[in-house]
Design a protein around this motif. Structure first.
Motif, PDB file in Angstrom:
ATOM      1  N   LYS A  48       0.821  -1.404  -0.152  1.00  0.00           N
ATOM      2  CA  LYS A  48       0.044   0.251   0.140  1.00  0.00           C
ATOM      3  C   LYS A  48       1.046   1.391   0.053  1.00  0.00           C
ATOM      4  O   LYS A  48       2.003   1.355   0.706  1.00  0.00           O
ATOM      5  N   SER A  50       2.072   4.614  -2.689  1.00  0.00           N
ATOM      6  CA  SER A  50       2.906   4.087  -4.250  1.00  0.00           C
ATOM      7  C   SER A  50       4.532   4.389  -4.212  1.00  0.00           C
ATOM      8  O   SER A  50       4.771   3.547  -4.424  1.00  0.00           O
ATOM      9  N   THR A  53       5.728   1.004  -2.015  1.00  0.00           N
ATOM     10  CA  THR A  53       5.587   0.077  -3.961  1.00  0.00           C
ATOM     11  C   THR A  53       6.831   0.292  -4.836  1.00  0.00           C
ATOM     12  O   THR A  53       7.236  -0.517  -4.675  1.00  0.00           O
ATOM     13  N   VAL A  54       6.816   1.691  -5.130  1.00  0.00           N
ATOM     14  CA  VAL A  54       8.241   2.092  -6.005  1.00  0.00           C
ATOM     15  C   VAL A  54       9.254   1.351  -4.905  1.00  0.00           C
ATOM     16  O   VAL A  54      10.659   0.891  -6.267  1.00  0.00           O
ATOM     17  N   THR A  74       1.368   2.591 -10.185  1.00  0.00           N
ATOM     18  CA  THR A  74       0.197   2.548  -8.861  1.00  0.00           C
ATOM     19  C   THR A  74      -0.672   3.095 -10.067  1.00  0.00           C
ATOM     20  O   THR A  74      -0.839   2.870 -10.502  1.00  0.00           O
ATOM     21  N   LYS A  75      -1.579   3.256  -8.665  1.00  0.00           N
ATOM     22  CA  LYS A  75      -3.193   3.475  -8.517  1.00  0.00           C
ATOM     23  C   LYS A  75      -3.087   4.800  -9.472  1.00  0.00           C
ATOM     24  O   LYS A  75      -4.378   4.486 -10.151  1.00  0.00           O
ATOM     25  N   ASP A  76      -2.424   5.688  -9.228  1.00  0.00           N
ATOM     26  CA  ASP A  76      -3.085   6.850 -10.338  1.00  0.00           C
ATOM     27  C   ASP A  76      -2.444   6.700 -12.282  1.00  0.00           C
ATOM     28  O   ASP A  76      -2.836   7.761 -12.484  1.00  0.00           O
ATOM     29  N   ARG A  78       0.407   6.043 -13.032  1.00  0.00           N
ATOM     30  CA  ARG A  78       1.808   5.911 -14.002  1.00  0.00           C
ATOM     31  C   ARG A  78       2.926   4.920 -13.925  1.00  0.00           C
ATOM     32  O   ARG A  78       2.118   3.842 -13.326  1.00  0.00           O
ATOM     33  N   HIS A  80       6.196   3.150 -13.306  1.00  0.00           N
ATOM     34  CA  HIS A  80       7.510   3.762 -12.707  1.00  0.00           C
ATOM     35  C   HIS A  80       8.540   2.755 -13.440  1.00  0.00           C
ATOM     36  O   HIS A  80       8.553   1.468 -12.953  1.00  0.00           O
ATOM     37  N   CYS A 127       1.985  -4.604  -9.929  1.00  0.00           N
ATOM     38  CA  CYS A 127       0.700  -3.461  -9.872  1.00  0.00           C
ATOM     39  C   CYS A 127       0.743  -2.943  -8.014  1.00  0.00           C
ATOM     40  O   CYS A 127       0.122  -3.771  -7.517  1.00  0.00           O
ATOM     41  N   GLU A 128       0.142  -1.627  -8.273  1.00  0.00           N
ATOM     42  CA  GLU A 128      -0.167  -1.716  -7.059  1.00  0.00           C
ATOM     43  C   GLU A 128      -1.021  -1.696  -6.344  1.00  0.00           C
ATOM     44  O   GLU A 128      -1.972  -1.509  -6.602  1.00  0.00           O
ATOM     45  N   GLN A 141      -5.627   2.961 -12.906  1.00  0.00           N
ATOM     46  CA  GLN A 141      -4.411   1.351 -13.297  1.00  0.00           C
ATOM     47  C   GLN A 141      -5.043   0.641 -13.746  1.00  0.00           C
ATOM     48  O   GLN A 141      -4.097   0.190 -14.748  1.00  0.00           O
TER      49      GLN A 141
END
Length: 193
Positions: A48, A50, A53-54, A74-76, A78, A80, A127-128, A141
């Motif tokens: 949980k 971003s 997670t990255v 990530t949930k948005d 993007r 990375h 994937c987050e 996402q």
């Protein structure tokens, strides 16, 4: 494809890409070859946040050094980029599944063996998501997962059957949980048309 071509392909598909550190040279190539590459593997992270997670996908953790994928979605929405080359994401999986991916068969056999090095043969996108079946998958996402997989397929001339979930590759894995790979492959197929 080169790291630069990977970046170009993702951007050409309309993705917002974040380059993290020395991602182009961050890999596990000293542990074995990367390639020939035959497909794209989708995972969920069981994390949980971003930034965290990255970070874990880039660095890994004790017992499993990073990178743990090539791109973190990530949930948005993007992507990375955390590594390029061999990454610790697929592990050992089923050689029958690999043959089905290469042949782009419409269905995959059951993943009942762990006898083939997947880190060598697959691009990986983490994937987050908590992976509990309750954590939501925002539309941005899901669209980014579709676009990222399609970008790689488009570059290689592959179809949607070159995209697999970790759960279809390695016995005992459940990721990604919260959407079906059949539904995601349909989205990818439609995008590639």
């Amino acid at each position: 494809m080169s790291a630069s071509a990977f970046l170009r392909a993702l951007k050409a598909e309309g993705l917002t890409v974040v380059e993290v550190g020395d991602w182009r040279d961050h890999n596990r190539n000293h542990k074995g070859p990367w390639g020939p590459v035959h497909g794209v593997m989708i995972h969920h992270t069981v994390t949980k946040g971003s930034a965290a997670t990255v970070d874990i996908c880039r660095k890994g953790y004790s017992g499993l050094p990073g990178p743990l994928c090539h791109g973190v979605i990530t949930k948005d929405g993007r992507v990375h980029l955390v590594g390029y080359g061999r990454a610790n994401h697929a592990g050992l999986g089923d050689d029958d599944v690999l043959r089905a991916v290469i042949a782009e068969k419409k269905t995959f056999p059951p993943d009942n063996e762990a006898n083939t090095d997947g880190n060598r043969h697959f691009y990986g996108f983490e994937c987050e998501n908590l992976g509990d079946g309750k954590d939501p998958w925002p539309a941005a996402q899901l669209e980014a997962i579709e676009k990222a997989a399609a970008a790689v397929c488009r570059h290689h001339g592959w179809n949607e059957q070159s995209v697999v979930g970790h759960l279809e590759w390695q016995p005992g894995k459940v990721d990604p949980r919260g959407f079906t790979m059949a539904a995601m492959r349909k989205r990818i197929r439609d995008r590639l048309k």
